[in-house]
Design a protein around this motif. Structure first.
Motif, mmCIF file in Angstrom:
data_model
loop_
_atom_site.group_PDB
_atom_site.id
_atom_site.type_symbol
_atom_site.label_atom_id
_atom_site.label_comp_id
_atom_site.label_asym_id
_atom_site.label_seq_id
_atom_site.Cartn_x
_atom_site.Cartn_y
_atom_site.Cartn_z
ATOM 1 N N VAL A 1 29.167 13.026 31.266
ATOM 2 C CA VAL A 1 28.121 13.718 30.511
ATOM 3 C C VAL A 1 27.680 14.975 31.253
ATOM 4 O O VAL A 1 27.513 16.038 30.655
ATOM 5 C CB VAL A 1 26.920 12.777 30.272
ATOM 6 N N ARG A 2 27.506 14.876 32.540
ATOM 7 C CA ARG A 2 27.078 16.037 33.332
ATOM 8 C C ARG A 2 28.128 17.138 33.299
ATOM 9 O O ARG A 2 27.800 18.324 33.192
ATOM 10 C CB ARG A 2 26.817 15.598 34.779
ATOM 11 N N ALA A 3 29.404 16.773 33.388
ATOM 12 C CA ALA A 3 30.480 17.768 33.323
ATOM 13 C C ALA A 3 30.537 18.432 31.960
ATOM 14 O O ALA A 3 30.740 19.654 31.847
ATOM 15 C CB ALA A 3 31.819 17.102 33.654
ATOM 16 N N LEU A 4 30.359 17.640 30.906
ATOM 17 C CA LEU A 4 30.370 18.195 29.553
ATOM 18 C C LEU A 4 29.213 19.172 29.358
ATOM 19 O O LEU A 4 29.373 20.243 28.757
ATOM 20 C CB LEU A 4 30.292 17.066 28.530
ATOM 21 N N ASP B 1 34.156 19.816 15.304
ATOM 22 C CA ASP B 1 35.294 18.904 15.347
ATOM 23 C C ASP B 1 35.881 18.764 16.758
ATOM 24 O O ASP B 1 36.197 17.666 17.204
ATOM 25 C CB ASP B 1 36.384 19.367 14.381
ATOM 26 N N SER B 2 36.017 19.914 17.469
ATOM 27 C CA SER B 2 36.592 19.848 18.811
ATOM 28 C C SER B 2 35.686 19.077 19.760
ATOM 29 O O SER B 2 36.154 18.291 20.591
ATOM 30 C CB SER B 2 36.845 21.261 19.348
ATOM 31 N N GLN B 3 34.370 19.275 19.646
ATOM 32 C CA GLN B 3 33.442 18.570 20.520
ATOM 33 C C GLN B 3 33.321 17.092 20.149
ATOM 34 O O GLN B 3 33.052 16.258 21.016
ATOM 35 C CB GLN B 3 32.073 19.242 20.481
ATOM 36 N N GLN B 4 33.526 16.772 18.876
ATOM 37 C CA GLN B 4 33.539 15.357 18.488
ATOM 38 C C GLN B 4 34.681 14.630 19.178
ATOM 39 O O GLN B 4 34.531 13.473 19.597
ATOM 40 C CB GLN B 4 33.670 15.232 16.973
ATOM 41 N N GLY B 5 35.813 15.302 19.300
ATOM 42 C CA GLY B 5 36.940 14.691 19.985
ATOM 43 C C GLY B 5 36.633 14.425 21.450
ATOM 44 O O GLY B 5 37.006 13.379 21.998
ATOM 45 N N VAL B 6 35.952 15.371 22.090
ATOM 46 C CA VAL B 6 35.572 15.191 23.498
ATOM 47 C C VAL B 6 34.576 14.041 23.634
ATOM 48 O O VAL B 6 34.697 13.191 24.521
ATOM 49 C CB VAL B 6 34.978 16.494 24.063
ATOM 50 N N ALA B 7 33.565 14.015 22.764
ATOM 51 C CA ALA B 7 32.565 12.946 22.808
ATOM 52 C C ALA B 7 33.217 11.584 22.586
ATOM 53 O O ALA B 7 32.856 10.598 23.242
ATOM 54 C CB ALA B 7 31.482 13.192 21.760
ATOM 55 N N ALA B 8 34.176 11.526 21.666
ATOM 56 C CA ALA B 8 34.868 10.265 21.414
ATOM 57 C C ALA B 8 35.619 9.793 22.655
ATOM 58 O O ALA B 8 35.641 8.599 22.967
ATOM 59 C CB ALA B 8 35.833 10.430 20.233
ATOM 60 N N ALA B 9 36.225 10.737 23.386
ATOM 61 C CA ALA B 9 36.947 10.371 24.602
ATOM 62 C C ALA B 9 35.990 9.873 25.678
ATOM 63 O O ALA B 9 36.282 8.908 26.391
ATOM 64 C CB ALA B 9 37.743 11.575 25.111
ATOM 65 N N LEU C 1 29.262 1.182 28.215
ATOM 66 C CA LEU C 1 28.714 1.253 26.861
ATOM 67 C C LEU C 1 29.226 0.087 26.040
ATOM 68 O O LEU C 1 30.337 -0.410 26.277
ATOM 69 C CB LEU C 1 29.118 2.574 26.180
ATOM 70 N N PRO C 2 28.442 -0.343 25.058
ATOM 71 C CA PRO C 2 28.908 -1.420 24.176
ATOM 72 C C PRO C 2 30.043 -0.931 23.278
ATOM 73 O O PRO C 2 30.214 0.275 23.077
ATOM 74 C CB PRO C 2 27.659 -1.761 23.352
ATOM 75 N N ARG C 3 30.786 -1.847 22.746
ATOM 76 C CA ARG C 3 31.952 -1.474 21.942
ATOM 77 C C ARG C 3 31.577 -0.741 20.654
ATOM 78 O O ARG C 3 32.402 -0.026 20.097
ATOM 79 C CB ARG C 3 32.772 -2.722 21.609
ATOM 80 N N ASP C 4 30.350 -0.938 20.176
ATOM 81 C CA ASP C 4 29.946 -0.272 18.941
ATOM 82 C C ASP C 4 29.240 1.062 19.205
ATOM 83 O O ASP C 4 28.582 1.599 18.322
ATOM 84 C CB ASP C 4 29.038 -1.185 18.112
ATOM 85 N N ALA C 5 29.390 1.614 20.404
ATOM 86 C CA ALA C 5 28.767 2.899 20.721
ATOM 87 C C ALA C 5 29.286 3.972 19.773
ATOM 88 O O ALA C 5 30.488 4.054 19.487
ATOM 89 C CB ALA C 5 29.055 3.280 22.168
ATOM 90 N N ASP C 6 28.383 4.814 19.286
ATOM 91 C CA ASP C 6 28.704 5.823 18.275
ATOM 92 C C ASP C 6 28.935 7.183 18.931
ATOM 93 O O ASP C 6 28.004 7.771 19.502
ATOM 94 C CB ASP C 6 27.547 5.911 17.276
ATOM 95 N N PRO C 7 30.159 7.743 18.866
ATOM 96 C CA PRO C 7 30.427 9.055 19.465
ATOM 97 C C PRO C 7 29.580 10.177 18.864
ATOM 98 O O PRO C 7 29.197 11.118 19.578
ATOM 99 C CB PRO C 7 31.915 9.279 19.179
ATOM 100 N N ASP C 8 29.282 10.101 17.554
ATOM 101 C CA ASP C 8 28.459 11.142 16.937
ATOM 102 C C ASP C 8 27.047 11.133 17.520
ATOM 103 O O ASP C 8 26.447 12.189 17.775
ATOM 104 C CB ASP C 8 28.403 10.960 15.420
#
Length: 219
Positions: free
Chosen positions: A99-102, A142-150, A161-168
């Protein structure tokens, strides 16, 4: 072989441009692209013109029109190219580190003088041009959603994080406050702001219980 007919080139040989075809110099193309960003930052999309772009790039209008048919197609092409690059997903080994790097990368981009002028203007134009809205979404979201998902996927794998963590939701918590501060309010970041924001985002993401709903007084 039919008399008078040029034989085809052997397989694997480089193709030649058709006779009379314009060869587009890459250095001129890059100069025009740079000029577009500078012109957008200086006058905005509505007042931007092919003449102004050409003048800033040091080329004739014809050089611009050979590559793009209008300023809209030019801006859409730039946004599409920007989206295609994407952002590298951080891999620091911890959720806080990622998170800090992002935040560091996003803050650097949003503090750029050209980006700080261009992004708000394009968001305004997106309300008038559906094509710009789609391109802006691809470039900025869209590009940042991909990063957040990763980031979320790696944190789930590490058990942070729990398995149901939401990338959005993660993206909103991480980038939202930073965008508000730098692009909307246009306020400088105080010392340690990114560290505090990263810690706050991680605390919110790792909290398994959401905030209690507000109740009217007297209940």
């Amino acid at each position: 072989m039919i008399r008078g007919m040029t034989p085809p080139p052997p397989p694997g040989s480089p193709r030649r441009a058709p006779a009379g075809a314009a060869v587009l110099r890459e250095d001129v193309t890059e100069a025009i692209r740079t000029a577009v960003f500078e012109e957008l930052a200086a006058v905005g999309f509505a007042r931007m013109s092919i003449e102004g772009i050409a003048r800033r790039a040091g080329v004739g209008k014809t050089a611009v029109y050979r590559r793009w048919k209008s300023k809209l197609s030019l801006v859409l092409d730039l946004l599409t190219a920007f989206a295609a690059r994407g952002l590298p997903a951080p891999a620091t080994g911890s959720l806080y580190g990622d998170v800090r790097a992002l935040l560091e990368v996003a803050a650097h981009a949003l503090r750029h003088p050209v980006a700080s002028q261009v992004i708000p203007d394009l968001l305004v134009e997106a309300a008038r041009h559906p094509e710009i809205a789609d391109a802006v979404r691809a470039a900025l979201l869209d590009s940042q959603q991909g990063v957040a998902a990763a980031v979320v996927r790696d944190a789930v794998a590490r058990g942070e994080l729990p398995r149901d963590a939401d990338p959005d939701r993660a993206l909103d918590l991480i980038i939202g406050p930073l965008y508000w501060r730098l692009v909307v309010v246009r306020s400088p970041l105080p010392q340690g702001y990114l560290d505090d924001l990263a810690a706050a985002a991680v605390a919110a993401l790792t909290s398994r219980e959401g905030p209690s709903p507000a109740r009217p007084p007297g209940e």
